[in-house]
Design an enzyme around this catalytic site. Sequence first.
Site, PDB file in Angstrom:
ATOM      1  N   GLY A  51       0.895  -1.317  -0.121  1.00 14.70           N
ATOM      2  CA  GLY A  51      -0.042  -0.072   0.029  1.00 14.70           C
ATOM      3  C   GLY A  51       0.876   1.339  -0.094  1.00 14.70           C
ATOM      4  N   SER A  53       3.365   3.067   2.853  1.00 13.77           N
ATOM      5  CA  SER A  53       3.872   2.817   3.976  1.00 13.77           C
ATOM      6  C   SER A  53       3.854   3.934   5.250  1.00 13.77           C
ATOM      7  CB  SER A  53       5.424   2.407   4.076  1.00 13.77           C
ATOM      8  OG  SER A  53       6.209   3.330   3.341  1.00 13.77           O
ATOM      9  N   CYS A  83       5.981  -5.428   0.356  1.00 15.23           N
ATOM     10  CA  CYS A  83       6.045  -3.982  -0.504  1.00 15.23           C
ATOM     11  C   CYS A  83       6.197  -3.052   0.852  1.00 15.23           C
ATOM     12  CB  CYS A  83       5.026  -3.848  -1.255  1.00 15.23           C
ATOM     13  SG  CYS A  83       5.324  -2.662  -2.549  1.00 15.23           S
ATOM     14  N   HIS A 183       4.320  -7.988  -4.849  1.00 15.62           N
ATOM     15  CA  HIS A 183       3.110  -8.264  -4.454  1.00 15.62           C
ATOM     16  C   HIS A 183       2.500  -9.750  -4.881  1.00 15.62           C
ATOM     17  CE1 HIS A 183       1.364  -4.449  -3.336  1.00 15.62           C
ATOM     18  NE2 HIS A 183       2.253  -4.067  -3.926  1.00 15.62           N
ATOM     19  N   GLU A 185       0.227 -11.594  -3.581  1.00 19.70           N
ATOM     20  CA  GLU A 185      -1.312 -11.623  -3.459  1.00 19.70           C
ATOM     21  C   GLU A 185      -2.012 -11.273  -4.617  1.00 19.70           C
ATOM     22  OE1 GLU A 185       0.616  -9.221  -2.222  1.00 19.70           O
ATOM     23  OE2 GLU A 185      -0.632  -7.461  -2.579  1.00 19.70           O
TER      24      GLU A 185
HETATM   25  N1  GLN Z   1       6.930   2.497  -2.015  1.00 25.66           N
HETATM   26  C1  GLN Z   1       5.475   2.438  -1.238  1.00 25.66           C
HETATM   27  C2  GLN Z   1       5.886   3.019   0.029  1.00 25.66           C
HETATM   28  O1  GLN Z   1       6.467   3.794   0.408  1.00 25.66           O
HETATM   29  C3  GLN Z   1       5.108   1.030  -1.357  1.00 25.66           C
HETATM   30  C4  GLN Z   1       4.286   0.494  -2.567  1.00 25.66           C
HETATM   31  C5  GLN Z   1       3.548  -0.390  -2.531  1.00 25.66           C
HETATM   32  O2  GLN Z   1       3.414  -1.063  -1.234  1.00 25.66           O
HETATM   33  N2  GLN Z   1       3.251  -1.052  -3.510  1.00 25.66           N
HETATM   34  O3  GLN Z   1       5.080   2.796   0.910  1.00 25.66           O
END
Ligand code: GLN
Length: 208
Positions: A51, A53, A83, A183, A185
């Site tokens: 998502g 962070s 991620c 990812h 999932e």
């Molecule tokens: N680079 C994103 C972040 O800083 C993470 C991206 C992702 O979870 N698809 O949270």
Amino acid sequence: MASSPLTIGVLALQGAFIEHIQMLRQLGVNAVEVRKPEQLTALDGLIMPGGESTTMGLIAERWGLVEPLRQWVHGGHPTWGTCAGMILLAEQATGQKQGGQPLIGGLNVTVNRNYFGRQTESFETLLTVPQLGAEPFPAVFIRAPAITEISDKAEVLAEVHTPTGADVIVAVRQGPILATAFHPELTSDNRWHRLFIEMIQANASASN
Ligand code: GLN
């Protein structure tokens, strides 16, 4: 699998948590969305999804989850970050937004928050992962981080060959902690979810 199904929580503050829940249920796991600290006590394992962070960390702070999550991870409970979840699990992160962001930590690595960001927003590539068998894994990277420094406590599970010729780490394991920059999932290949379930089972039999 053991006679009673495992209960795995997916941190459901923001991001791609529903897809993890669905994949876990297909594997016969009792999968639950986690939003409150008291839910942690009922879990065999926890997934921190992808998502954003910074947003996830701020919501965790607002909902009183940062300390309970630190205690969970540092208490040796099986945890998998994908991620953004991998960023939260890192002891150190670079490329953060101004003002920084709360990290949960526990994984002795440094991540670059948007490692692939400047070259490309998202891409898919076949990863060689000996722990998952001979068949390469179709990994989906979305504004993905990468691990730029790693302590010898953590084991490298997969690397990506970048256009500059360097290999960069995108999956690691450290004791009961698993972290992937991509990812799993979002694919139909459930081998990473099965690996996490095996890690939980191994952890449970080791502490019995
Ligand atoms: N680079 C994103 C972040 O800083 C993470 C991206 C992702 O979870 N698809 O949270």
